[in-house]
Design a protein around this motif. Structure first.
Motif, mmCIF file in Angstrom:
data_model
loop_
_atom_site.group_PDB
_atom_site.id
_atom_site.type_symbol
_atom_site.label_atom_id
_atom_site.label_comp_id
_atom_site.label_asym_id
_atom_site.label_seq_id
_atom_site.Cartn_x
_atom_site.Cartn_y
_atom_site.Cartn_z
ATOM 1 N N GLU A 166 3.227 -13.527 42.579
ATOM 2 C CA GLU A 166 2.144 -14.473 42.323
ATOM 3 C C GLU A 166 1.115 -14.488 43.451
ATOM 4 N N VAL A 167 0.723 -13.291 43.864
ATOM 5 C CA VAL A 167 -0.362 -13.150 44.841
ATOM 6 C C VAL A 167 -1.605 -12.676 44.102
ATOM 7 N N GLY A 168 -2.779 -12.879 44.719
ATOM 8 C CA GLY A 168 -4.047 -12.641 44.046
ATOM 9 C C GLY A 168 -4.185 -11.273 43.413
ATOM 10 N N PRO A 169 -4.359 -11.175 42.101
ATOM 11 C CA PRO A 169 -4.519 -9.880 41.442
ATOM 12 C C PRO A 169 -5.850 -9.209 41.768
ATOM 13 N N ASN A 170 -6.781 -9.977 42.354
ATOM 14 C CA ASN A 170 -8.076 -9.420 42.720
ATOM 15 C C ASN A 170 -8.057 -8.772 44.100
ATOM 16 N N LEU A 171 -6.936 -8.874 44.813
ATOM 17 C CA LEU A 171 -6.837 -8.330 46.166
ATOM 18 C C LEU A 171 -6.360 -6.882 46.139
ATOM 19 N N GLY B 178 0.267 -17.669 56.085
ATOM 20 C CA GLY B 178 -1.076 -17.240 56.450
ATOM 21 C C GLY B 178 -1.075 -15.998 57.318
ATOM 22 N N ARG B 179 -2.116 -15.179 57.181
ATOM 23 C CA ARG B 179 -2.250 -13.954 57.957
ATOM 24 C C ARG B 179 -2.343 -14.281 59.447
ATOM 25 N N PRO B 180 -1.580 -13.568 60.293
ATOM 26 C CA PRO B 180 -1.668 -13.807 61.739
ATOM 27 C C PRO B 180 -3.064 -13.487 62.270
ATOM 28 N N SER B 181 -3.429 -14.160 63.330
ATOM 29 C CA SER B 181 -4.724 -13.907 63.947
ATOM 30 C C SER B 181 -4.720 -12.536 64.621
ATOM 31 N N ASP B 182 -5.877 -11.881 64.625
ATOM 32 C CA ASP B 182 -6.021 -10.603 65.324
ATOM 33 C C ASP B 182 -6.230 -10.841 66.808
ATOM 34 N N PRO B 183 -5.748 -9.947 67.672
ATOM 35 C CA PRO B 183 -4.939 -8.773 67.352
ATOM 36 C C PRO B 183 -3.477 -9.154 67.103
ATOM 37 N N TRP B 184 -2.807 -8.403 66.237
ATOM 38 C CA TRP B 184 -1.416 -8.697 65.944
ATOM 39 C C TRP B 184 -0.517 -8.294 67.108
ATOM 40 N N GLN C 114 0.111 -11.352 52.190
ATOM 41 C CA GLN C 114 0.394 -12.676 51.646
ATOM 42 C C GLN C 114 1.883 -12.870 51.389
ATOM 43 N N VAL C 115 2.559 -11.815 50.954
ATOM 44 C CA VAL C 115 3.994 -11.913 50.695
ATOM 45 C C VAL C 115 4.772 -11.999 52.003
ATOM 46 N N VAL C 116 4.427 -11.168 52.951
ATOM 47 C CA VAL C 116 5.170 -11.094 54.214
ATOM 48 C C VAL C 116 4.899 -12.308 55.098
ATOM 49 N N PHE C 117 3.662 -12.810 55.061
ATOM 50 C CA PHE C 117 3.291 -13.966 55.878
ATOM 51 C C PHE C 117 2.832 -15.103 54.953
ATOM 52 N N PRO C 118 3.752 -15.771 54.277
ATOM 53 C CA PRO C 118 3.362 -16.805 53.298
ATOM 54 C C PRO C 118 2.619 -17.978 53.913
ATOM 55 N N ASP D 201 3.196 -6.946 68.564
ATOM 56 C CA ASP D 201 4.077 -5.862 68.115
ATOM 57 C C ASP D 201 5.081 -6.352 67.077
ATOM 58 N N GLU D 202 5.634 -7.544 67.284
ATOM 59 C CA GLU D 202 6.631 -8.047 66.342
ATOM 60 C C GLU D 202 6.017 -8.349 64.971
ATOM 61 N N GLN D 203 4.728 -8.705 64.955
ATOM 62 C CA GLN D 203 4.058 -8.953 63.678
ATOM 63 C C GLN D 203 3.814 -7.647 62.926
ATOM 64 N N HIS D 204 3.440 -6.594 63.664
ATOM 65 C CA HIS D 204 3.311 -5.282 63.042
ATOM 66 C C HIS D 204 4.663 -4.830 62.493
ATOM 67 N N HIS D 205 5.717 -5.022 63.274
ATOM 68 C CA HIS D 205 7.057 -4.625 62.847
ATOM 69 C C HIS D 205 7.456 -5.371 61.572
ATOM 70 N N GLN D 206 7.185 -6.667 61.530
ATOM 71 C CA GLN D 206 7.517 -7.468 60.343
ATOM 72 C C GLN D 206 6.728 -7.002 59.127
ATOM 73 N N ALA D 207 5.440 -6.716 59.333
ATOM 74 C CA ALA D 207 4.597 -6.298 58.213
ATOM 75 C C ALA D 207 4.985 -4.918 57.699
ATOM 76 N N VAL D 208 5.306 -4.003 58.614
ATOM 77 C CA VAL D 208 5.734 -2.658 58.195
ATOM 78 C C VAL D 208 7.039 -2.736 57.429
ATOM 79 N N ALA D 209 8.007 -3.489 57.981
ATOM 80 C CA ALA D 209 9.295 -3.638 57.303
ATOM 81 C C ALA D 209 9.111 -4.262 55.918
ATOM 82 N N GLY D 210 8.223 -5.249 55.828
ATOM 83 C CA GLY D 210 7.958 -5.879 54.541
ATOM 84 C C GLY D 210 7.317 -4.920 53.552
ATOM 85 N N THR D 211 6.388 -4.090 54.035
ATOM 86 C CA THR D 211 5.743 -3.104 53.170
ATOM 87 C C THR D 211 6.758 -2.127 52.592
#
Length: 235
Positions: free
Chosen positions: A176-181, A195-201, A189-193, A203-213
């Motif tokens: 149930e994430v935006g179909p227009n994205l 909200g998206r972390p602020s830039d720059p991410w 949106q799925v990995v960080f319900p 290392d642990e946020q990159h690791h979490q996002a990669v693992a989630g992908t």
């Protein structure tokens, strides 16, 4: 750069590895220039008596073109084996290669064809995916969320959209994430319900996002397999 070469270049291979990664692994300096095809980035080096040039033109899909001077070892298979060993990658990193006079056919990988620049190897997306999922650092360095999504987008583009076909709609329906994205924004949106972390991410946020992908893609491919009983294949 090419006009300054003392001997003509011949095409050797196209690697499914980005030029920046090749340069990083081999500690090369990338030069920037122009030729008849537009802006080009290239690096020059020698391995085992063979002079190599690796290039990438502006606007090309991800990957690295490999060229050699006509001098040096005759057997293209030997040249490729030398380069792949230096890069620390296997035959699966070769999108196509060439071979000719002096090549022993029994020593060629089964996915390599004959006669000039070869067609792409017949290989399932499943085989690529299993390799990418288990050895992500072989394809992307450093392993960041943006590097991983860029590489997967490039692979998908190279196979005409067949690899990620339906993934965006599946994410929209399943989570149930935006179909227009675009799909990578949906993954965030799925990995960080919260909200998206602020830039720059970090290392642990990159690791979490990669693992989630990787987890979401594995779940999607399992969904496809459950539907038709077979993994997605190339033509």
């Amino acid at each position: 750069m090419f006009q300054a070469a003392t001997e003509p270049l011949v095409s050797l291979a196209l690697l499914a590895v980005e030029l920046d990664m090749v340069a990083q692994r081999l500690r090369l300096t990338i030069e920037e220039s122009w030729d008849g095809h537009g802006a080009v980035r290239a690096a020059f080096f020698t391995l085992g008596g063979t002079d190599f040039v690796v290039t990438h033109h502006e606007g090309d899909p991800p990957g690295t073109c490999v060229w050699v001077w006509k001098s040096g070892p005759v057997d293209p298979a030997e040249r490729m084996a030398l380069l792949l060993a230096a890069l620390g990658v296997g035959d699966e990193a070769v999108s196509y290669s060439t071979w000719g006079v002096g090549t022993d056919p029994s020593r060629l990988p089964a996915t390599w064809g004959r006669g000039g620049v070869m067609r792409r190897p017949v290989e399932s997306h499943e085989r690529f995916w299993q390799s990418f999922r288990k050895r992500t650092g072989m394809y992307v360095s450093p392993v960041t969320f943006h590097g991983v999504t860029d590489y997967l987008n490039g692979y998908d583009h190279g196979c005409g959209g067949a690899f990620l076909n339906g993934f965006r709609q599946w994410l929209a329906d399943r989570y149930e994430v935006g179909p227009n994205l675009v799909w990578w924004a949906q993954v965030v949106q799925v990995v960080f319900p919260e909200g998206r972390p602020s830039d720059p991410w970090a290392d642990e946020q990159h690791h979490q996002a990669v693992a989630g992908t990787l987890t979401l893609l594995e779940e999607y491919f399992q969904h496809l397999s459950d539907q038709d009983g077979t993994p997605p294949q190339t033509d």
